[in-house]
Design an enzyme around this catalytic site. Structure first.
Site, PDB file in Angstrom:
ATOM      1  N   ASP A  13      18.240  50.024  76.307  1.00  0.00           N
ATOM      2  CA  ASP A  13      18.583  48.643  76.706  1.00  0.00           C
ATOM      3  C   ASP A  13      20.074  48.364  76.927  1.00  0.00           C
ATOM      4  O   ASP A  13      20.583  47.326  76.457  1.00  0.00           O
ATOM      5  CB  ASP A  13      18.028  47.650  75.678  1.00  0.00           C
ATOM      6  CG  ASP A  13      16.506  47.677  75.569  1.00  0.00           C
ATOM      7  OD1 ASP A  13      15.864  48.454  76.297  1.00  0.00           O
ATOM      8  OD2 ASP A  13      15.956  46.924  74.739  1.00  0.00           O
ATOM      9  N   LYS A 111       9.938  47.852  79.298  1.00  0.00           N
ATOM     10  CA  LYS A 111       9.131  47.399  78.168  1.00  0.00           C
ATOM     11  C   LYS A 111       9.261  45.893  78.003  1.00  0.00           C
ATOM     12  O   LYS A 111      10.208  45.288  78.499  1.00  0.00           O
ATOM     13  CB  LYS A 111       9.552  48.139  76.895  1.00  0.00           C
ATOM     14  CG  LYS A 111      10.994  47.899  76.523  1.00  0.00           C
ATOM     15  CD  LYS A 111      11.411  48.739  75.325  1.00  0.00           C
ATOM     16  CE  LYS A 111      12.848  48.467  74.940  1.00  0.00           C
ATOM     17  NZ  LYS A 111      13.117  47.075  74.528  1.00  0.00           N
ATOM     18  N   CYS A 156      16.003  47.137  68.842  1.00  0.00           N
ATOM     19  CA  CYS A 156      15.292  48.132  69.642  1.00  0.00           C
ATOM     20  C   CYS A 156      15.673  49.569  69.307  1.00  0.00           C
ATOM     21  O   CYS A 156      14.827  50.466  69.356  1.00  0.00           O
ATOM     22  CB  CYS A 156      15.490  47.843  71.121  1.00  0.00           C
ATOM     23  SG  CYS A 156      14.634  46.321  71.605  1.00  0.00           S
TER      24      CYS A 156
END
Ligand code: VGL
Ligand code: ZN
Length: 209
Positions: A13, A111, A156
């Site tokens: 990310d 995701k 994450c």
């Protein structure tokens, strides 16, 4: 040939909304980008994840009445932090940091696309049942060692590292190539502790470069 393809770098990310000026800015996030760029060429496979939410995503505080970002609620009996709107599919905030070198990236996993399920780990959504396919990819390529970088350490990155370790992969966190949100304060420290307790080994980029 495949036996040698045993190392993978996972970049979690590294997107505009988590970087400077983004809606869910992680402090000093931009500092990790040049480090990741130096690391990527040293790996057989490089995987990047991209948080990729529909605008109506249930993890956004704005999609609930009377809720603020960082409030905690229950989703289907599971704790869920509500976030500011971030990484909306196709938006500028969802793009990778402009300086992140994408040339060595072999696979991009998106995701958080299901409006009702948040998805922190690169391997499994937060319902803990829906898989992303990443493990199948790594397993098929005989990857045994994964090196995790990116954002955010306490969300994450941690969930990705814990799943990798639980799946039996030899899992390393490259400490100077990750930054945390640390909200509430202390969650960054707790996440580091939790990863260590679950066999995630801590490294510095200088151990590799
Ligand atoms: C993340 C909060 C919400 C992350 C993603 O990438 O760590 N954090 N969505
Ligand atoms: Zn998200």
């Amino acid at each position: 040939m495949l036996q040698n393809n045993t190392n993978a770098l996972i970049i979690v990310d590294v997107q505009n909304d988590f970087c400077e000026g983004g809606s869910l800015e992680v402090q000093n996030a931009d500092q990790i980008v040049p480090i990741i760029n130096k690391l990527s060429p040293h790996f057989d496979k490089v995987v990047a994840t991209q948080d990729w939410h529909p605008a109506e995503h249930r993890s956004f505080a704005s999609n609930h009445d009377d809720k603020q970002p960082f409030d905690n609620i229950k989703f289907d009996e599971q704790d869920q932090t509500l976030w500011p709107d971030h990484c909306v599919q196709g938006s500028e905030g969802a793009q990778f940091h402009p300086d992140l070198d994408l040339e060595p990236v072999n696979l991009i996993i998106r995701k958080g696309t299901n409006v009702n399920i948040d998805s922190y780990s690169a391997f499994r959504e937060n319902d803990r049942k829906t898989i992303t396919g990443l493990y199948g990819y790594l397993d098929r390529l005989d990857v045994q060692h994964v090196f995790i970088t990116g954002l955010a350490t306490d969300v994450c990155v941690m969930f990705t590292a814990l799943d990798a370790s639980q799946l039996g992969l030899d899992t390393f966190l490259i400490e100077d190539a990750t930054k945390g949100i640390d909200q509430p304060e202390g969650s960054l420290e707790k996440s580091m502790q939790k990863m260590k307790e679950n066999d995630v080994k801590m490294l510095h980029s200088s151990d590799i470069l």
